[in-house]
Design a protein around this motif. Structure first.
Motif, PDB file in Angstrom:
ATOM      1  N   MET A 151       0.558  -1.577   0.123  1.00 31.92           N
ATOM      2  CA  MET A 151      -0.449   0.075   0.303  1.00 31.92           C
ATOM      3  C   MET A 151       0.917   1.116  -0.337  1.00 31.92           C
ATOM      4  N   TYR A 152       2.014   1.338   0.620  1.00 32.18           N
ATOM      5  CA  TYR A 152       3.166   2.200   1.013  1.00 32.18           C
ATOM      6  C   TYR A 152       4.217   2.338  -0.314  1.00 32.18           C
ATOM      7  N   PRO A 153       4.291   3.420  -1.044  1.00 34.64           N
ATOM      8  CA  PRO A 153       5.172   3.159  -1.378  1.00 34.64           C
ATOM      9  C   PRO A 153       6.602   2.295  -0.595  1.00 34.64           C
ATOM     10  N   GLU A 154       6.937   1.416  -1.729  1.00 33.04           N
ATOM     11  CA  GLU A 154       8.406   1.161  -0.728  1.00 33.04           C
ATOM     12  C   GLU A 154       9.544   1.786  -0.041  1.00 33.04           C
ATOM     13  N   SER A 155       9.453   2.735  -0.751  1.00 28.58           N
ATOM     14  CA  SER A 155      10.995   3.206   0.402  1.00 28.58           C
ATOM     15  C   SER A 155      10.176   4.000   1.775  1.00 28.58           C
ATOM     16  N   ILE A 156       8.702   4.024   1.497  1.00 34.60           N
ATOM     17  CA  ILE A 156       7.873   4.692   2.669  1.00 34.60           C
ATOM     18  C   ILE A 156       8.183   3.494   4.313  1.00 34.60           C
ATOM     19  N   LYS A 157       7.239   2.800   2.829  1.00 35.17           N
ATOM     20  CA  LYS A 157       7.158   1.594   4.211  1.00 35.17           C
ATOM     21  C   LYS A 157       8.599   1.123   4.660  1.00 35.17           C
ATOM     22  N   LYS A 158       8.990   0.257   4.025  1.00 31.81           N
ATOM     23  CA  LYS A 158      10.995   0.823   4.400  1.00 31.81           C
ATOM     24  C   LYS A 158      11.175   1.448   5.480  1.00 31.81           C
ATOM     25  N   LEU A 159      11.155   3.050   5.593  1.00 34.99           N
ATOM     26  CA  LEU A 159      11.109   3.925   6.555  1.00 34.99           C
ATOM     27  C   LEU A 159      10.404   3.870   7.515  1.00 34.99           C
ATOM     28  N   ILE A 160       9.463   3.184   8.141  1.00 39.36           N
ATOM     29  CA  ILE A 160       8.436   2.874   8.980  1.00 39.36           C
ATOM     30  C   ILE A 160       8.605   1.434   9.756  1.00 39.36           C
ATOM     31  N   GLU A 161       9.359   0.649   8.057  1.00 40.43           N
ATOM     32  CA  GLU A 161      10.205  -0.731   9.384  1.00 40.43           C
ATOM     33  C   GLU A 161      10.946  -0.062   9.957  1.00 40.43           C
ATOM     34  N   SER A 162      12.083   0.660   9.617  1.00 35.80           N
ATOM     35  CA  SER A 162      13.220   0.613  10.671  1.00 35.80           C
ATOM     36  C   SER A 162      12.756   1.911  11.492  1.00 35.80           C
ATOM     37  N   LEU A 163      12.071   2.386  11.694  1.00 37.75           N
ATOM     38  CA  LEU A 163      11.802   3.932  12.905  1.00 37.75           C
ATOM     39  C   LEU A 163      11.072   2.703  14.089  1.00 37.75           C
ATOM     40  N   LYS A 164      10.734   1.784  13.750  1.00 37.60           N
ATOM     41  CA  LYS A 164      10.187   1.267  14.522  1.00 37.60           C
ATOM     42  C   LYS A 164      11.033   0.169  15.156  1.00 37.60           C
ATOM     43  N   PHE A 165      12.483   0.236  14.688  1.00 42.85           N
ATOM     44  CA  PHE A 165      13.817  -0.432  15.138  1.00 42.85           C
ATOM     45  C   PHE A 165      13.635   0.564  16.734  1.00 42.85           C
ATOM     46  N   PHE A 166      13.235   2.057  16.909  1.00 35.25           N
ATOM     47  CA  PHE A 166      13.322   1.710  18.546  1.00 35.25           C
ATOM     48  C   PHE A 166      12.683   2.048  19.356  1.00 35.25           C
ATOM     49  N   PRO A 167      13.319   2.085  20.662  1.00 37.54           N
ATOM     50  CA  PRO A 167      12.296   0.989  21.735  1.00 37.54           C
ATOM     51  C   PRO A 167      10.994   2.487  21.349  1.00 37.54           C
ATOM     52  N   GLY A 168      10.014   1.398  21.707  1.00 35.62           N
ATOM     53  CA  GLY A 168       8.498   2.356  22.408  1.00 35.62           C
ATOM     54  C   GLY A 168       7.858   2.813  20.438  1.00 35.62           C
ATOM     55  N   ILE A 169       8.578   2.684  20.085  1.00 31.99           N
ATOM     56  CA  ILE A 169       8.325   3.174  18.800  1.00 31.99           C
ATOM     57  C   ILE A 169       7.080   1.700  18.107  1.00 31.99           C
ATOM     58  N   GLY A 170       5.436   2.238  17.886  1.00 28.85           N
ATOM     59  CA  GLY A 170       4.966   0.908  17.228  1.00 28.85           C
ATOM     60  C   GLY A 170       4.855   1.931  15.940  1.00 28.85           C
ATOM     61  N   GLU A 171       3.891   1.076  15.475  1.00 28.80           N
ATOM     62  CA  GLU A 171       3.092   1.135  13.702  1.00 28.80           C
ATOM     63  C   GLU A 171       2.461   2.246  13.031  1.00 28.80           C
ATOM     64  N   LYS A 172       2.048   3.214  14.407  1.00 30.76           N
ATOM     65  CA  LYS A 172       1.018   4.060  14.308  1.00 30.76           C
ATOM     66  C   LYS A 172       2.421   5.244  14.580  1.00 30.76           C
ATOM     67  N   SER A 173       3.254   5.012  15.583  1.00 26.44           N
ATOM     68  CA  SER A 173       4.006   6.333  15.867  1.00 26.44           C
ATOM     69  C   SER A 173       4.917   6.097  14.195  1.00 26.44           C
ATOM     70  N   ALA A 174       6.027   5.317  14.139  1.00 23.38           N
ATOM     71  CA  ALA A 174       6.446   5.558  12.793  1.00 23.38           C
ATOM     72  C   ALA A 174       5.934   5.688  11.276  1.00 23.38           C
ATOM     73  N   GLU A 175       4.521   6.148  11.375  1.00 22.62           N
ATOM     74  CA  GLU A 175       4.012   6.206  10.539  1.00 22.62           C
ATOM     75  C   GLU A 175       4.101   7.399  10.434  1.00 22.62           C
ATOM     76  N   ARG A 176       3.192   7.779  11.934  1.00 20.35           N
ATOM     77  CA  ARG A 176       3.265   9.303  11.669  1.00 20.35           C
ATOM     78  C   ARG A 176       4.806   9.939  11.553  1.00 20.35           C
ATOM     79  N   MET A 177       6.055  10.039  12.344  1.00 23.29           N
ATOM     80  CA  MET A 177       7.305  10.331  11.964  1.00 23.29           C
ATOM     81  C   MET A 177       7.691   9.758  10.949  1.00 23.29           C
ATOM     82  N   ALA A 178       7.400   9.071   9.836  1.00 24.33           N
ATOM     83  CA  ALA A 178       7.874   8.979   8.847  1.00 24.33           C
ATOM     84  C   ALA A 178       7.424   9.989   7.559  1.00 24.33           C
TER      85      ALA A 178
END
Lengths: 198, 198
Positions: free
Chosen positions: A1-28
């Motif tokens: 659904m997301y373009p590939e690079s946004i999907k990758k960015l969201i995945e990698s932001l979730k490496f941070f502690p306390g960052i779930g799907e919603k927060s990662a999307e917001r950050m991206a």
């Protein structure tokens, strides 16, 4: 659904502690709206941090120097050593600005349950340093927990026979806390360690 | 107190919304413990996102293609257009998987208070597109707010005379909500827009 690079960015932001799907999307999405300077500053600092930051060979706290500022400072009290379980605790103490001694970082705490033994957390290096640098006081600043107690007792034991005072942080009711919300273990310890008002 | 590069990293993590000093510190120290692959994945995706993601020239949603997947898909319903105020709303709708029409992103909402006028949010491009692509229905999916209402009314007005149905999202009590916690404006709207049970 997301373009590939946004999907990758969201995945990698979730490496941070306390960052779930919603927060990662917001950050991206916020990241996509950063201006060019912000993006450069962020990526530069990420690359720089990884390239420059390493453990101080003497105390194992984090530094970008050959030897950290604290170990190499003649203004600090080289007779007192504060032992901590994690390099970030050093910065917590430094923020206070009141402690003027030295630090030593061990790699976590002894934990029989998790099969972490004394030899896993670098106590040998600590002992060598204490023998060599002849401190007069060792402060064990571990978190109040079973692991913290075990590790403190073990260190106290291996220092037996050396002419050095060993202390631990006071444990008790935190400042400003609401008495009704203090857990019973903390209250018990606070009562046990009560201080005479002089 | 912190080594320069850690200080920079903490500062730059605070660019993200909702990330204050404490969270940024926590994230910076976690980052220092990422393995090499995680760091590469994170920095790569940050660079890639900024290099590849741009607004679709047709609908202004975010894409890494010349024209976005939705605009170019023959499987979608090209008769219905959903107008949203922000590109991330497109992904919210796409996650549902139930909407099969097209999208158009405008640049925010009309706001007399903040001096944001119709010409600032790209309504001309929207009107051109609606005239050219001959949609049968336009769904205005703005947030329920004064600005959302003003923008919806304005668009309804400029579409006057065109043979197109204009609708807005239903507004009312959210599913699963506790009735006592619903604000009065929402409750008022839910009552006003009540639906006959047939």
């Amino acid at each position: 659904m997301y373009p590939e690079s946004i999907k990758k960015l969201i995945e990698s932001l979730k490496f941070f502690p306390g960052i779930g799907e919603k927060s990662a999307e917001r950050m991206a999405f916020a990241y996509l709206e950063f201006d060019k300077e912000q993006v450069e500053y962020l990526i530069d600092s990420m690359q720089e941090t990884r390239a420059k930051i390493h453990p101080c060979p003497n105390c194992l706290s984090l530094t970008d120097q050959d030897v950290c500022d604290i170990c190499s400072s003649p203004a600090r009290d080289h007779n007192v050593l504060c032992v901590v379980e994690d390099p970030k605790i050093v910065f917590l103490f430094e923020k206070l600005g009141t402690y003027k001694g030295m630090y030593h970082v061990i790699k976590g705490l002894i934990s029989p349950l998790e099969d972490i033994n004394p030899e896993d957390i670098g106590l040998e290096k600590l002992l060598d340093r204490i023998k060599k640098e002849k401190f007069t006081e060792i402060i064990l600043a571990f978190k109040p927990s079973v692991e913290g107690e075990i590790t403190a007792l073990y260190i106290k034991q291996i220092l037996d026979g050396l002419d050095v005072e060993v202390s631990r942080l006071a444990s008790g009711v935190p400042m400003g806390a609401d008495m009704e919300y203090i857990d019973s273990l903390t209250l018990e310890r606070a009562l046990e360690d009560r201080k005479k008002i002089s």
